[in-house]
Each structure stands twice: as structure tokens, then as C-alpha cells.
Design a protein around this motif. Structure first.
Motif, short mmCIF file in Angstrom:
data_model
loop_
_atom_site.label_atom_id
_atom_site.label_comp_id
_atom_site.label_asym_id
_atom_site.label_seq_id
_atom_site.Cartn_x
_atom_site.Cartn_y
_atom_site.Cartn_z
N GLY A 145 46.27 20.08 -23.91
CA GLY A 145 45.06 20.04 -23.10
C GLY A 145 44.38 18.69 -23.19
O GLY A 145 44.64 17.90 -24.11
N GLN A 146 43.50 18.41 -22.24
CA GLN A 146 42.80 17.14 -22.26
C GLN A 146 41.48 17.23 -21.50
O GLN A 146 41.25 18.17 -20.73
N ALA A 147 40.62 16.27 -21.74
CA ALA A 147 39.35 16.16 -21.02
C ALA A 147 39.08 14.68 -20.77
O ALA A 147 39.36 13.84 -21.63
N GLU A 148 38.52 14.40 -19.62
CA GLU A 148 38.24 13.01 -19.25
C GLU A 148 36.73 12.77 -19.33
O GLU A 148 35.95 13.55 -18.78
N VAL A 149 36.33 11.72 -20.01
CA VAL A 149 34.92 11.37 -20.11
C VAL A 149 34.73 9.92 -19.69
O VAL A 149 35.67 9.11 -19.71
N LEU A 162 25.77 6.71 -23.35
CA LEU A 162 26.06 8.01 -22.75
C LEU A 162 27.55 8.33 -22.73
O LEU A 162 28.39 7.43 -22.62
N ILE A 163 27.85 9.62 -22.82
CA ILE A 163 29.20 10.12 -22.56
C ILE A 163 29.07 11.12 -21.42
O ILE A 163 28.48 12.19 -21.59
N LEU A 164 29.60 10.77 -20.27
CA LEU A 164 29.42 11.55 -19.05
C LEU A 164 30.74 12.15 -18.60
O LEU A 164 31.81 11.74 -19.07
N PRO A 165 30.70 13.13 -17.71
CA PRO A 165 31.96 13.66 -17.16
C PRO A 165 32.79 12.55 -16.53
O PRO A 165 32.24 11.61 -15.93
N GLY A 166 34.09 12.65 -16.64
CA GLY A 166 34.96 11.61 -16.11
C GLY A 166 34.80 11.40 -14.61
O GLY A 166 35.03 10.29 -14.10
N SER A 167 34.39 12.43 -13.90
CA SER A 167 34.24 12.33 -12.45
C SER A 167 32.89 11.78 -12.03
O SER A 167 32.62 11.65 -10.83
N LYS A 202 32.58 13.99 -28.47
CA LYS A 202 33.45 13.36 -27.46
C LYS A 202 33.73 14.32 -26.31
O LYS A 202 34.86 14.48 -25.86
N VAL A 203 32.68 14.97 -25.85
CA VAL A 203 32.77 15.87 -24.70
C VAL A 203 31.77 15.38 -23.65
O VAL A 203 30.84 14.65 -23.97
N PRO A 204 31.96 15.75 -22.38
CA PRO A 204 30.99 15.36 -21.36
C PRO A 204 29.57 15.74 -21.77
O PRO A 204 29.32 16.85 -22.21
#
Length: 311
Positions: free
Chosen positions: A18-22, A28-33, A173-175
Motif C-alpha cells: 500500500g501507499q499514500a501520496e503527500v 505542512l503535509i498536505l494530500p498529494g492531490s 507522514k499522513v495528509p
């Protein structure tokens, strides 16, 4: 990690594929999108410069702390009309409203919500003494709710296992970044900015003593609803009622899952973390809390109160 619009894109991965993009931008750590929708510098500046209107309420929380529920409660508390015809509402999350100025069209009193730290909030609202409500939920239930929401939300580009999500949640390290840094930021504000009138609401207390908490909130806001109306508002904003509005399509929302189905609410329970944390995970998480929230003024409740007749 790759550079993009003044920040860095980062993909975090777990051991199960699994993975997540930030998107990391300044503090700030924001959603990758996020950068698909906004220029970070312009968007953040538009939030800071957002014009205050008398009666505005700034509702602040880390994600998955009960933001939608409290917004619906406040909306009906502020309304003067019949509750019978009232419908549930979406939150006005200034962090992702495009353009930010669209919120100027909302009628007063406006409930403006945000997941940003204090320094990123509308400057004029703070300077002019606007009402600020900080909603806090215990970190274990937040982590569980975050896991489910992240894996559903098409916007977040998030597909982590529970173990992977919990690990990155602890590391921040999450959105939307670190839960612990978020609360530490607010603690500093509450302790150092005595000129500010900030009302703290605990999700668990709101859940278990809803009438009492609504009475406290309306006293803070300078409004009044009698207990009969408050109880009617509580019933109207029951979890099952709000969830039904979303699931049935009665409330149109931009929150959609990866199959384009609308969603907002899952369980909203106190103590659901006990269905997910292993003993080892809980011990490790307790260590993280102790380390990252040393001397915290926030008091967490992790299990629901047991009514006396059940003892």
C-alpha cells in the motif's frame, strides 16, 4: 521525492504494497492531490487574508475529530426556522474551498472550518476576536477513523494497510500532518495567547453529554435555545440521521469513495480503537503519546462511560 510548486511530493509505502501520496510544503503535509486544485502559496495566502464578518465562527480540528457532526449541530443551533424541514449540511472547509472567496457568499452567521494550525488561519478573524471552537478527539479513535476515511476518499490517494497507516500516523507522514504537532501547536496558543477567547470541545464529552455541551457552546456563542429545542436538534443530528442523508443522496457531498459513492460518516463511536489495535500496537502508541504530548493540557477519554445501571 520530487519537487513541485515550491514543495516536495512524497510517496510513503507500507510492507503490504500500500501507499499514500503527500505534498510537503513549508511546515505542512498536505494530500498529494492538493496541487491538482491549488497553487499552495496563493491558496494559503487567500486563507490568511479571508475577510471577517461579524458573527463568523471558526471551527478548528484535526481531521476525523467530529467536524461534520459539530457543524450540523451548530447550524441548527444558529437557525431560527423549523427543525422539521431542516436538512443536514456540508462543512465549509476553507482549506479546500475553491476559490476561497466563494465562502463570502455564505449567509451569516458563517461556520468556517479548518484543519490548519493556528498560524495559518484567517488573520482578521483572530485579530478582531472572532469566535473560535477547537474540537479535540482522542488520538486512538482518530487514527482508526483516519485509516477508514483515507482508504475510501478518492481525493487523498491513500491505500495503506492498518499497520502501515498507524505507523505513518505516529510519524506524522499522513495528509494533514502530525496529530501530535497539531495539538501541541494549539496548546502553545492556549497557554500564551490569553487575549484570545477559544472554546475547547472534546468529542467524547459532546457524544456522551450532548445537551450539556450544547448549553456550554451556546453560552460561549451568546445565543439561546431552550432545552426542548436543543434536544430536538440532537435528535435531528443523530449519527443515523446524518449518515442516512449522505447514503441516500439527500445531501450532496464532494466526499466520494473510489467508486464515486458519497460518504462522510462511518461509526462515530468512542473506543472503536479497541477493535483494531493489538496489544503491541497499543503499547507502542501509548509510548508515542507520552513522548510527543509531554505536559499536555488535553485530557483524552478512550473508552465510553458506563451508565450506573449497567455497573
Amino acid at each position: 521525492m520530487s519537487s513541485h510548486k515550491g514543495g516536495q511530493r512524497l510517496t510513503v509505502k507500507d510492507e503490504e504494497g500500500g501507499q499514500a501520496e503527500v505534498f510537503c510544503y513549508q511546515d505542512l503535509i498536505l494530500p498529494g492531490s492538493f496541487t491538482d486544485w491549488f497553487d499552495p502559496e496563493e491558496k494559503l495566502e487567500s486563507i490568511r487574508q479571508f475577510k471577517y464578518r461579524e458573527g463568523d465562527i471558526l471551527q478548528c480540528s484535526y481531521p476525523k475529530s467530529g467536524n461534520h457532526w459539530l457543524t450540523n449541530l451548530l447550524t441548527l443551533m444558529l437557525s431560527k426556522g423549523s427543525l422539521e424541514t431542516a436538512t443536514s449540511v456540508n462543512v465549509s472547509l476553507i482549506d479546500f474551498t475553491k476559490p476561497t472567496e466563494r465562502l463570502h457568499k455564505k449567509p451569516s452567521p458563517r461556520i468556517i472550518t479548518s484543519h490548519l494550525k493556528f498560524e495559518r488561519l484567517p488573520e482578521e478573524h483572530i485579530r478582531r476576536g472572532g469566535k473560535v471552537i477547537l474540537l479535540v478527539r482522542n488520538p486512538k479513535d482518530v487514527a482508526v477513523s483516519y485509516y477508514y476515511h483515507g482508504n475510501k476518499d478518492r481525493f487523498l490517494r491513500f491505500s495503506l494497510s492498518w499497520r502501515g497507516c498507524l505507523g505513518y500516523f505516529c510519524e506524522g507522514k499522513v495528509p494533514f500532518g502530525s496529530y501530535f504537532d497539531y495539538l501541541n501547536n494549539w496548546q502553545k496558543v492556549l497557554q500564551q495567547r490569553k487575549d484570545l477567547d477559544i472554546h475547547v470541545v472534546y468529542y467524547e464529552t459532546l457524544k456522551q453529554q450532548t445537551l450539556l455541551e450544547l448549553q456550554r457552546i451556546q453560552k460561549y456563542l451568546g445565543i439561546y435555545n431552550d432545552d426542548d429545542r436543543l434536544n430536538a436538534i440532537i435528535a435531528k443530528c443523530s449519527f443515523s440521521s446524518l449518515k442516512s442523508d449522505v447514503d441516500s443522496g439527500k445531501l450532496r457531498t464532494l466526499l466520494v469513495d473510489k467508486t464515486s459513492q458519497p460518504f462522510i460518516y462511518r461509526k462515530g463511536e468512542i473506543g472503536d480503537w479497541m477493535n483494531h489495535f493489538t496489544v503491541t500496537q497499543n503499547e507502542a502508541f501509548e509510548s508515542v503519546i507520552k513522548n510527543k504530548l509531554q505536559g499536555s493540557i488535553f485530557q483524552f477519554q478512550y473508552i465510553p462511560n458506563v451508565p450506573k445501571h449497567q455497573l
